[in-house]
Enzyme design. Sequence first.
Site, PDB file in Angstrom:
ATOM      1  N   TYR A  69     -28.391  15.669 -25.828  1.00  0.00           N
ATOM      2  CA  TYR A  69     -29.059  16.343 -24.720  1.00  0.00           C
ATOM      3  C   TYR A  69     -27.950  16.870 -23.833  1.00  0.00           C
ATOM      4  O   TYR A  69     -27.118  16.093 -23.357  1.00  0.00           O
ATOM      5  CB  TYR A  69     -29.953  15.369 -23.960  1.00  0.00           C
ATOM      6  CG  TYR A  69     -31.216  16.013 -23.464  1.00  0.00           C
ATOM      7  CD1 TYR A  69     -31.223  16.747 -22.290  1.00  0.00           C
ATOM      8  CD2 TYR A  69     -32.395  15.912 -24.182  1.00  0.00           C
ATOM      9  CE1 TYR A  69     -32.371  17.353 -21.832  1.00  0.00           C
ATOM     10  CE2 TYR A  69     -33.563  16.508 -23.740  1.00  0.00           C
ATOM     11  CZ  TYR A  69     -33.548  17.230 -22.561  1.00  0.00           C
ATOM     12  OH  TYR A  69     -34.701  17.831 -22.117  1.00  0.00           O
TER      13      TYR A  69
ATOM     14  N   GLU B 201     -27.955  19.347 -20.953  1.00  0.00           N
ATOM     15  CA  GLU B 201     -28.332  20.242 -19.859  1.00  0.00           C
ATOM     16  C   GLU B 201     -27.090  20.692 -19.093  1.00  0.00           C
ATOM     17  O   GLU B 201     -26.238  19.874 -18.734  1.00  0.00           O
ATOM     18  CB  GLU B 201     -29.278  19.526 -18.902  1.00  0.00           C
ATOM     19  CG  GLU B 201     -30.681  19.352 -19.455  1.00  0.00           C
ATOM     20  CD  GLU B 201     -31.600  18.688 -18.451  1.00  0.00           C
ATOM     21  OE1 GLU B 201     -31.084  18.157 -17.455  1.00  0.00           O
ATOM     22  OE2 GLU B 201     -32.823  18.693 -18.666  1.00  0.00           O
TER      23      GLU B 201
ATOM     24  N   ASP C 138     -32.608  45.461 -25.539  1.00  0.00           N
ATOM     25  CA  ASP C 138     -33.071  44.424 -26.468  1.00  0.00           C
ATOM     26  C   ASP C 138     -32.710  44.878 -27.879  1.00  0.00           C
ATOM     27  O   ASP C 138     -33.357  45.750 -28.457  1.00  0.00           O
ATOM     28  CB  ASP C 138     -34.582  44.239 -26.325  1.00  0.00           C
ATOM     29  CG  ASP C 138     -35.101  43.089 -27.173  1.00  0.00           C
ATOM     30  OD1 ASP C 138     -34.406  42.672 -28.122  1.00  0.00           O
ATOM     31  OD2 ASP C 138     -36.223  42.602 -26.905  1.00  0.00           O
TER      32      ASP C 138
ATOM     33  N   THR D 244     -31.865  38.450 -30.737  1.00  0.00           N
ATOM     34  CA  THR D 244     -32.075  37.244 -31.539  1.00  0.00           C
ATOM     35  C   THR D 244     -31.019  37.200 -32.638  1.00  0.00           C
ATOM     36  O   THR D 244     -30.438  38.227 -33.001  1.00  0.00           O
ATOM     37  CB  THR D 244     -33.474  37.233 -32.175  1.00  0.00           C
ATOM     38  OG1 THR D 244     -33.672  38.436 -32.907  1.00  0.00           O
ATOM     39  CG2 THR D 244     -34.551  37.090 -31.125  1.00  0.00           C
TER      40      THR D 244
ATOM     41  N   LYS E 290     -32.450  37.936 -37.295  1.00  0.00           N
ATOM     42  CA  LYS E 290     -32.947  39.126 -37.992  1.00  0.00           C
ATOM     43  C   LYS E 290     -31.795  39.714 -38.802  1.00  0.00           C
ATOM     44  O   LYS E 290     -31.325  39.071 -39.739  1.00  0.00           O
ATOM     45  CB  LYS E 290     -33.537  40.101 -36.974  1.00  0.00           C
ATOM     46  CG  LYS E 290     -34.777  39.517 -36.256  1.00  0.00           C
ATOM     47  CD  LYS E 290     -35.404  40.507 -35.312  1.00  0.00           C
ATOM     48  CE  LYS E 290     -36.685  39.986 -34.701  1.00  0.00           C
ATOM     49  NZ  LYS E 290     -36.485  38.974 -33.651  1.00  0.00           N
TER      50      LYS E 290
ATOM     51  N   ARG F 134     -32.424  30.693 -36.076  1.00  0.00           N
ATOM     52  CA  ARG F 134     -33.418  31.159 -35.100  1.00  0.00           C
ATOM     53  C   ARG F 134     -32.912  30.819 -33.703  1.00  0.00           C
ATOM     54  O   ARG F 134     -32.540  29.682 -33.421  1.00  0.00           O
ATOM     55  CB  ARG F 134     -34.767  30.505 -35.364  1.00  0.00           C
ATOM     56  CG  ARG F 134     -35.369  30.869 -36.708  1.00  0.00           C
ATOM     57  CD  ARG F 134     -36.834  30.546 -36.761  1.00  0.00           C
ATOM     58  NE  ARG F 134     -37.608  31.391 -35.872  1.00  0.00           N
ATOM     59  CZ  ARG F 134     -38.040  32.617 -36.172  1.00  0.00           C
ATOM     60  NH1 ARG F 134     -37.743  33.152 -37.348  1.00  0.00           N
ATOM     61  NH2 ARG F 134     -38.747  33.308 -35.317  1.00  0.00           N
TER      62      ARG F 134
END
Length: 810
Positions: A51, A53, A230, A256, A259, A265
Amino acid sequence: MLNLKKVDPLTYELINLEEIRQSEKIILIASESICPPAVREALSSVFSNLYAEGYPSARLSREEESQINNYAEQLIYYRRFSNKRYYKGCEYADLIEVLAQKRCADLFASLKTPASSIYVNVQPLSGASANNAVYSAFLNPGDLVMGMSLSQGGHLTHGNPANRSGKCYRIISYGVDPETEQLNYEEIKKLAEKYRPKMIIAGFSAYPWAVDWEKFSLISKDIEAVLMADISHPSGLIAAGLYPNPIDYADVITFTTHKTLCGPRGAVIITKDEKRAKEIDSAVFPGEQGGPHIQSIGAKAVAFEIAKSQEFKNLQAQIIENTKALAGEFKDQGLKLAYGGTNTHMVLIDLKSFKQELYPLSGEIASRILDLAGITCNKNTILGDTDPIHPSGLRFGSTWAAQRGMKKKEMQDIAKIICLVLRNIKSFSYIVPQGRIGRGKIDFNFLKSAKDKIFEILELKKEEREKYLEGLSILEISGKLAFNFLQSILTQDISKLKFHEGIESLILNKESEILTLAGIFYFKENRYLLVVDSKIIKELKFYLQALSDGYILFDEDIYAKIEGPVMIQEFLEIPRLEKFISKIKSALKKFDFKNNKIFLSSSKTYFIGQKALIKEKENTVKEEFFFKSENALPKKTCLYKEHLKLTKRELINFAGFLLPLWYNSAREEHQAARNTAALFDISHMGILEIKGPGAGRFLDLAATNYIFNLNTGQAHYSYILDSQGKVLDDIFLYRREENNYMLVVNAINTKKILTYLKALKEKKVIIDKNYPSLKIDNEELEIIDLKEQKVVLALQGPKALLILENLIKD
């Protein structure tokens, strides 16, 4: 440590089925790609345990990649000054996140915008969260935003009313020119000057032409709007230098990584402005999401590294070439291309050009039937559509196909198959409470023809594969009995193979003639690859299939069967087997099929051809099993004292133990139990545990019933025979776990069976008089007497369940 198959067999099976689906379909989804093995390896790393953060320190972000790799030096700073994370234990997470940032900046830098002036946030979990973070960073709820309409190529997060972007902000949508079906920058400029949005979004989800970033930049500057680019779809093309790079023009860039970039992902946000970079960081965390997925960030770092290679650039060039071929063939076949064509990785067709008698053909129905034929694509809204559920467009992307080695010829063939299917769909409609809904059907012969052609392409698409294999072919043997099947066919022992290990072995016929030399590779759980000479692949596949089916003679024993069934299919995907393939090539060149008898294991229990091979050389020192029964006094069970308290009669000798009898004879007692119920002390019974690698094969050799039909938790009745076929005892065999069995034997025979099984394990006795050399091929199993550990009672008879229900009220 338990593996996935043991912990969750359903998920394990679904993953296997998905892998098969992907291998048997030609996938033309523009937003999908094949994630490279190295990226997937990073995704499953121990970084998933963290974790983290927060963000790496500013000092670390300014370091060069060469300095980041000096872990010892970086750790002294971490121990002295810690970091900005909310959790400790993130020192290596800092390094891998900065590594991903650096590599991403290098990938999208230009002559005008060097990597050192690019700020990168690699934490967004998806493109949608990245875009929403940009909204939060630069806008207030209710601000005006201009983006492309979803129905004409935009994305859901570019202001669609169904998305948070359309609910929280005022949206002005632009589209394509109705005449040219392409962007009209003058009209976009007029719209921007009229409404003066605070942010303009460029870059699209289903628009197949490259963007003029400079024109968008001029429009944005004129009205002092933020320009967001984008580039989720063309990011891989941009990295390869085959699509305009917005880095010199846009204020902020999102994309992203799964693709055309062919990574994991996830998503990334880039900016050149340090102040805006801090606002973006705050918008991502804590604004948009909590702790980042460090394993995914590590996988992004790997993808960015791959994207620097020439191999990646060649792939991107092939993607564009394939799309041109697909679009060109569509046009030659008379299909209408939405937006007039393409110069990117995607092309869309307009189904309105297919005239139907009863009802228009929709993208929903067309994509369903194409998927049945073996081509996976997606429906898409295009100019003029109002129903996103049943649009009139189909979108095709060529990334996946290029990754599988397909080129111009294959894409042209695929386009012809698509046309064959679409032209033969009969569209119709029926009425539902919500209105009229469209459906479609196709004649089976057309569907089968398309499916056959798809398999031909998948089968014959071997240019890269043949170049790699050079005369070799690969068969995949899979199924829960794959190991047992191959262990009985190969001359080498494969029980010691670990994942991604291989060994060379012979495959013989029953006369011990060599059919082939093969490389056997332990690919995945219950999946093995056989690497063999391409010349014999069809014959070998037929032979193995016949053995799996169980209808051919392969031994002197007509009753003998090879373990099965298994799935046998040609392996079409190129695995990472470079060293192993080279080894097999070398072995085949040197191998003498007539005289060479190497690659024979001396420890194998059995393999086809073994009998004929060693018949002349048989010289065993093993003996027939012999056991002398003890004439000892009757024994007492652990409940002996309880029996004395509860029983008025004398205890009788039953199977060598003193046990109570309530009736005049054992026969009367058993009859009473069959009519009502009886409680029996069966702790005198023999209970043996057989566990460890090869436990199943050991028991299958020792007992008569077929053990591999047992699932965990199941049991069956069986016999143990000596080498003459005489019964040593009848038994119950329970499968407790994959390699753990419990054997229940009759009390009087416990010691005999225990002695016999241990003698088998130690190769001291003959298993089969007709085959005295037969022996156990795994010595790691354990044989444990559980009798002293178990007290067993049996409640037997038709009233047994009623008694238990009365005793147990819950």
